[in-house]
Design a protein around this motif. Structure first.
Motif, PDB file in Angstrom:
ATOM      1  N   ASN A 355       2.770 -13.207  13.617  1.00  0.00           N
ATOM      2  CA  ASN A 355       3.513 -12.092  13.583  1.00  0.00           C
ATOM      3  C   ASN A 355       4.858 -11.918  12.704  1.00  0.00           C
ATOM      4  OD1 ASN A 355       1.651 -10.792  15.487  1.00  0.00           O
ATOM      5  ND2 ASN A 355       3.067 -10.979  17.554  1.00  0.00           N
ATOM      6  N   GLU A 356       5.609 -13.112  13.148  1.00  0.00           N
ATOM      7  CA  GLU A 356       6.909 -13.226  12.199  1.00  0.00           C
ATOM      8  C   GLU A 356       6.539 -13.412  10.861  1.00  0.00           C
ATOM      9  OE1 GLU A 356       9.413 -15.188  15.915  1.00  0.00           O
ATOM     10  OE2 GLU A 356       9.343 -16.066  14.035  1.00  0.00           O
ATOM     11  N   ALA A 357       5.458 -14.037  10.451  1.00  0.00           N
ATOM     12  CA  ALA A 357       5.173 -14.224   8.951  1.00  0.00           C
ATOM     13  C   ALA A 357       4.925 -12.797   8.346  1.00  0.00           C
ATOM     14  CB  ALA A 357       4.068 -15.257   8.847  1.00  0.00           C
ATOM     15  N   MET A 358       3.692 -12.186   9.113  1.00  0.00           N
ATOM     16  CA  MET A 358       3.426 -10.672   8.654  1.00  0.00           C
ATOM     17  C   MET A 358       4.399  -9.879   8.493  1.00  0.00           C
ATOM     18  SD  MET A 358      -0.022  -9.941  10.782  1.00  0.00           S
ATOM     19  CE  MET A 358       0.176 -10.564  12.425  1.00  0.00           C
ATOM     20  N   ARG A 359       5.619  -9.940   9.456  1.00  0.00           N
ATOM     21  CA  ARG A 359       6.689  -9.002   9.507  1.00  0.00           C
ATOM     22  C   ARG A 359       7.387  -9.306   8.085  1.00  0.00           C
ATOM     23  NH1 ARG A 359       8.651  -9.531  14.361  1.00  0.00           N
ATOM     24  NH2 ARG A 359       7.442  -7.677  14.929  1.00  0.00           N
ATOM     25  N   ALA A 360       7.823 -10.574   8.003  1.00  0.00           N
ATOM     26  CA  ALA A 360       8.396 -10.922   6.666  1.00  0.00           C
ATOM     27  C   ALA A 360       7.901 -10.569   5.337  1.00  0.00           C
ATOM     28  CB  ALA A 360       8.974 -12.549   6.943  1.00  0.00           C
ATOM     29  N   VAL A 361       6.511 -10.664   5.379  1.00  0.00           N
ATOM     30  CA  VAL A 361       5.838 -10.401   4.266  1.00  0.00           C
ATOM     31  C   VAL A 361       5.908  -8.782   3.896  1.00  0.00           C
ATOM     32  CG1 VAL A 361       3.415 -10.193   3.121  1.00  0.00           C
ATOM     33  CG2 VAL A 361       4.325 -12.149   4.139  1.00  0.00           C
ATOM     34  N   ALA A 362       5.609  -8.258   5.010  1.00  0.00           N
ATOM     35  CA  ALA A 362       5.548  -6.733   4.924  1.00  0.00           C
ATOM     36  C   ALA A 362       6.951  -5.875   4.528  1.00  0.00           C
ATOM     37  CB  ALA A 362       5.149  -6.052   6.368  1.00  0.00           C
ATOM     38  N   TYR A 363       7.983  -6.550   5.255  1.00  0.00           N
ATOM     39  CA  TYR A 363       9.393  -5.925   4.858  1.00  0.00           C
ATOM     40  C   TYR A 363       9.893  -6.209   3.452  1.00  0.00           C
ATOM     41  CZ  TYR A 363       9.827  -4.968   9.797  1.00  0.00           C
ATOM     42  OH  TYR A 363       9.987  -4.610  11.321  1.00  0.00           O
ATOM     43  N   VAL A 364       9.461  -7.644   3.088  1.00  0.00           N
ATOM     44  CA  VAL A 364       9.660  -7.945   1.726  1.00  0.00           C
ATOM     45  C   VAL A 364       9.175  -7.066   0.678  1.00  0.00           C
ATOM     46  CG1 VAL A 364       9.497  -9.884  -0.129  1.00  0.00           C
ATOM     47  CG2 VAL A 364      10.670 -10.215   2.344  1.00  0.00           C
ATOM     48  N   VAL A 365       7.902  -6.914   0.867  1.00  0.00           N
ATOM     49  CA  VAL A 365       6.959  -6.028  -0.153  1.00  0.00           C
ATOM     50  C   VAL A 365       7.811  -4.542   0.143  1.00  0.00           C
ATOM     51  CG1 VAL A 365       4.835  -4.836  -0.451  1.00  0.00           C
ATOM     52  CG2 VAL A 365       4.886  -7.421   0.016  1.00  0.00           C
ATOM     53  N   ALA A 366       8.025  -3.915   1.173  1.00  0.00           N
ATOM     54  CA  ALA A 366       8.663  -2.785   1.191  1.00  0.00           C
ATOM     55  C   ALA A 366      10.041  -2.570   0.677  1.00  0.00           C
ATOM     56  CB  ALA A 366       8.900  -2.316   2.846  1.00  0.00           C
ATOM     57  N   ALA A 367      10.756  -3.835   0.683  1.00  0.00           N
ATOM     58  CA  ALA A 367      11.795  -3.633  -0.325  1.00  0.00           C
ATOM     59  C   ALA A 367      11.592  -3.860  -1.712  1.00  0.00           C
ATOM     60  CB  ALA A 367      12.848  -4.830   0.254  1.00  0.00           C
ATOM     61  N   ALA A 368      10.735  -4.375  -2.263  1.00  0.00           N
ATOM     62  CA  ALA A 368      10.266  -4.343  -3.480  1.00  0.00           C
ATOM     63  C   ALA A 368       9.855  -3.162  -4.036  1.00  0.00           C
ATOM     64  CB  ALA A 368       9.146  -5.383  -3.697  1.00  0.00           C
ATOM     65  N   LEU A 369       9.096  -2.241  -3.118  1.00  0.00           N
ATOM     66  CA  LEU A 369       8.640  -1.117  -3.369  1.00  0.00           C
ATOM     67  C   LEU A 369      10.071   0.016  -3.625  1.00  0.00           C
ATOM     68  CD1 LEU A 369       6.041   0.098  -0.726  1.00  0.00           C
ATOM     69  CD2 LEU A 369       6.023   0.694  -3.167  1.00  0.00           C
ATOM     70  N   ASP A 370      11.149  -0.381  -2.775  1.00  0.00           N
ATOM     71  CA  ASP A 370      12.342   0.175  -3.116  1.00  0.00           C
ATOM     72  C   ASP A 370      12.851   0.123  -4.529  1.00  0.00           C
ATOM     73  OD1 ASP A 370      12.643   2.017  -0.755  1.00  0.00           O
ATOM     74  OD2 ASP A 370      13.051   0.154   0.262  1.00  0.00           O
ATOM     75  N   SER A 371      12.853  -1.369  -4.601  1.00  0.00           N
ATOM     76  CA  SER A 371      13.327  -1.726  -6.099  1.00  0.00           C
ATOM     77  C   SER A 371      12.584  -1.303  -7.171  1.00  0.00           C
ATOM     78  CB  SER A 371      13.510  -3.189  -6.376  1.00  0.00           C
ATOM     79  OG  SER A 371      14.542  -3.584  -5.328  1.00  0.00           O
TER      80      SER A 371
END
Lengths: 596, 596
Positions: A355-371
């Motif tokens: 779960n923690e690994a998934m969450r980190a991957v997901a949020y980092v990708v979302a932040a990249a979407l913002d950028s």
């Protein structure tokens, strides 16, 4: 029948330490998204999901959405909860301020969306589909369409649907047959039947706005002849209010393995003279529009894997603490809570660390979407978009496949009680089963990954990612202690495995695409596991920095321990997966169809 | 809603080529079980399961067993099917001829049982539980008990149940509280409540014979104070016919994730004065009796994993042949049946190759059971029993875990249709989910494996098995061709992985049992995968011998291909699993309970 409490601490940690919330807030247009504001929003969202959405999850499953006479009635409490959801402004969180939205970064709305999905996945599908409709209209709609629909959809008073699938055409949009006949007044009349339409009808909103793929009379065959239309349930009056009922109806709903409270409708267009709609964008460009919207939809479904995993973990952990059974294996005076048993711990940590690994991957990708959308530097936008494009199939498929595993572990920890529906653990397991299928199966995601995302650019985006992973690995290797040693070794092996498998794909894709395609899903799984390990390594480094700085919060050593567990128990699969990719093509293709 | 056709060809192949049917037939008492007779029985069983049991699988799931006023009513058609089942003598197949059974070898009844389970798992649980009761009474019952019950139970006119679990005691029998009060006339009155009682009540048989664990008034605490009782639903008259209703009732049934047609009952003993029962064997020896019966029950549940995997494969294969969607990835004029898509083939072969590996392991263990009971040489009996004891937890847990994976792949191949209950693929997936839980969870099987079966004898039985595997590996290495090369390499790695992990367990079990226990399930999975690979290698060798002898049946090259696939796609996991066993203890145990 379990509670849900948003894991705010881990969410904040990932946002701040891994996803670079400070940098996201600094992007143009996000000035109001200060860390304080975001913390307050997440706390409120945690309360709302805990108190309003989560309590309806089990009852909604048991009662299910009901259909009668072309009308869908939602389970008890859903209509009221949705009114509160809209009233509190939750639907508008990520919406464009021009249409009444709060314009928060994608990475923040992703966190809130995870909470909706954990609390009540069936409920969360309604706003998810509305967001898809908003995106379509905002990007490609006419000014009139925007003016007519967007304010109400952003607020959530009107909801949206996506109508792609037809019974003869699952994921193969070339086979779409629904017809759209121009009426000469700028409108079209639509005729045809769509299946698997989530929230195609329901009683929570004043109007439902259907986005529909159809063919005009002169359209070319195949995917090049598909156009996108907007078809409201109630035609909109000149004053903007819902008017006459349009000729689009839910003619049945499916009886499904899970997400019982989410109505999955068969929609009939034009059985009584034609459903009135208007064209979105240009004729025959429908597929292009769908592809652009796909990233967001796939991302959101990926998040469901994490969200259900989190909910299942919370429930299993509660049970493991309370259930007393059998003595400890090393000996104990009496029976112990089952959390003391090593295999239960292993299962809990498999759930938690993934779960923690998934969450980190997901949020980092979302932040990249913002950028990718807002970074002032064009090259950086391109770099970030390449990372996002590479990772979207991983987020969609690896998170959902892992969500299936994690919810199944949740059942297993409950023992016999896990098989009893009343316990509620089985619901998460059932609900999760759709996530690897809809919005493109795992197989389809994996083909997208190896073809469009890896082979097409000769491995460039993948190599850029591997470069970042290597930097992290080097930092980890400099740390001392058993946990960092294990992480460094596992990440080293993982990077090597991805490199080997990626090279094989790039080299052989054009030459022997069928053999390479056999390894598509194993490669996606491999890249997911290693991406997760990379994130867990970054998390462990950030936690170590906190400890070194004197922070005594037990969260940080626990994070390092969880990362260590992930290395020992999840990343061990990487070398085998690379072998499967590289060696496994021939034996999967040799058998004649007739000999299966 | 799918058909079932028993895979007679693979069944016969495994029986003949791998399980040594000829040697089994040569054991004392099995003279009548000639290959011809057995072939005829299997063919008849194939027809019966296809025509009578399989058609009730889906309807039974949809309707479910119904409970009202302490009486369970089975879904439509079950009573009639059961009457036919008994009438045709299927229940008596493996029964002792002394009590009207046909006395067929275990390995033959295992094949037939697989068919029952594939065709209709819910139905199959009724005879499975009856067999458990028969075994208990035959081994430990008094002459009077045998005379009273066994003929009717062997024929199937009376069914049996096993009553172990109570709500405060899942797998922990030390916590059993049901009381048995001696009445001075040789009978006891039982008082208490049992949960999760499969077929505790139903309307298919004239009488139901409950085997019940309970404590006598002076019994010591814990597992040393448990006795076994036989408690009939209807007391038996002096003439042997069912008489007065006994004070044991189903007071409710569970609403479960799967096996809806199998009533899972809460049984109340003695609410109206006491349920009359008689002691089986001696007081306080109940646990010993349970342990002896456990092998058979665990074996039978393991078989369910294979059986559901087979049913799911047949359905998914049918769908993959018929469903036409999307063009071939290498290019095609029009859409193709999805069996052409490489990832669908990969999934089909994952299902098929693991089914075949499971079947081979299961039948070989059944044949060893026959030898362990009947071989004229005492040393050989001991050797065979050691192999059986080692493998029973593997059969129970690896087959069922794999069955979960295979039925999930079955859903996935169906795409969106897999999530719709009407398709029927989801039922297999739901039904399979109980198999890793009941009759001892996977975690409990794995502890049994590493403790009683591996550590206790210092790895002797495991090393004997590894010795056999090495012989096979050496034979495979002598063959030419890509398939045998892949098999030899995979088996080499697998044997090394089991050796490494097994040595670690033997060396550290006494020193650090908690760390070793973390690796119990990964070790069991490892041993299962490698045992399956060993069997697939033996199968490939046997197939190659047929080819060399001039047999042109396409079954044989297909078998070699499937073994090759198993090496490439399943056995690749072995090295990682060994690492998990050896390295994974510390990180799973470091976290404080409070920090989960």
């Amino acid at each position: 029948m379990s509670d849900y409490n948003a894991p705010l601490k881990d969410m904040q940690f990932v946002l701040t330490e891994l996803a670079g919330l400070a940098q996201v807030s600094a992007l143009p247009g996000y000035a109001e998204a200060t860390p304080d504001v975001i913390e307050a929003i997440l706390e409120e969202s945690g309360k709302f999901t805990r108190d309003v959405l989560a309590p309806l999850n089990f009852s909604g499953d048991q009662e299910g959405a009901q259909w009668a006479d072309k009308v869908v009635t939602m389970p008890q409490g859903f209509k009221e909860a949705y009114a509160q959801f809209v009233g509190n402004g939750w639907n508008a969180l990520s919406g464009n301020p021009e249409f009444g939205g709060q314009g928060l970064p994608k990475v923040v709305s992703a966190v809130v969306q995870e909470m909706w999905q954990s609390a009540n996945m069936s409920f969360s599908l309604c706003p998810m589909l509305t967001m898809g409709g908003i995106e379509a209209l905002e990007l490609y709609g006419s000014e009139e369409q925007k003016a007519t629909y967007l304010h109400h959809m952003v607020s959530g008073r009107w909801t949206g649907t996506m109508n792609l699938t037809e019974s003869q055409a699952g994921s193969d949009l070339a086979a779409v047959r629904t017809r759209a006949v121009p009426q000469g007044d700028g409108t079209y009349k639509l005729f045809g039947q769509k299946i698997f339409i989530t929230y195609g009808d329901h009683d929570m909103a004043e109007n439902t706005i259907h986005l529909v793929l159809a063919r005009t009379p002169d359209a070319p065959a195949g995917v090049k002849g598909i156009s996108l239309f907007v078809v409201p349930k109630f035609l909109v009056n000149a004053d903007g209010t819902p008017g006459a009922r349009n000729d689009v109806y839910a003619v049945s709903i499916e009886h499904k393995l899970g997400i019982h409270a989410s109505p999955t409708c068969v929609m009939a267009y034009g059985d009584n003279g034609g459903a009135v709609g208007t064209l979105v964008g240009k004729e025959n460009d429908g597929l292009k529009y769908m592809f652009v919207m796909m990233n967001a939809a796939r991302y959101a479904v990926g998040l469901e894997g994490l969200a259900l995993g989190e909910r299942a973990y919370q429930q299993a952990l509660g049970f493991a603490r309370e259930r007393v059974q059998s003595r400890a294996i090393e000996g104990s005076v009496s029976s112990v809570p089952i959390i003391r048993h090593p295999d239960i711990r292993r299962m809990l940590l498999l759930m938690r660390s993934q779960n923690e690994a998934m969450r980190a991957v997901a949020y980092v990708v979302a932040a990249a979407l913002d950028s990718a959308m807002r970074h002032p530097d064009a090259d950086e936008r391109i770099r970030q978009q390449a990372f996002v494009d590479l990772m979207i199939p991983v987020v969609k498929a690896w998170l959902t496949e892992t969500g299936n595993e994690v919810t199944s572990l949740g059942v297993q920890i409950h023992g016999g009680m896990g098989f009893i529906e009343e316990t509620g653990a089985a619901q998460h397991f059932r609900d999760a089963r759709i996530t690897t299928i809809y919005e493109g199966t795992t197989g389809i995601q994996a083909l997208d990954l190896i073809g469009r995302k890896v082979a097409r650019d000769g491995g460039a985006a993948l190599n850029a990612l591997l470069g970042q992973m290597k930097e992290t690995q080097a930092s980890v290797a400099k740390q001392s202690g058993a946990s960092f040693k294990a992480l460094a070794a596992a990440l080293h092996d993982g990077i090597e495995a991805v490199t080997t498998a990626g090279d094989y794909i790039v080299t052989n894709y054009a030459k022997d695409v069928r053999a390479v395609a056999v390894g598509a899903v194993p490669f996606l799984r491999l890249l997911g596991i290693v991406s997760g390990g990379w994130m867990m390594a970054r998390a462990a480094l950030a936690a170590q920095a906190k400890i070194v700085s004197g922070d005594t919060d037990s969260f940080y050593p626990a994070k390092i321990n969880t990362a260590h567990f992930y290395a020992d128990h999840v990343m061990v699969a990487t070398i085998g997966l690379a072998k499967e990719v590289v060696q496994g093509g021939a034996s999967a293709l040799a058998l004649d169809d007739a000999h299966f």
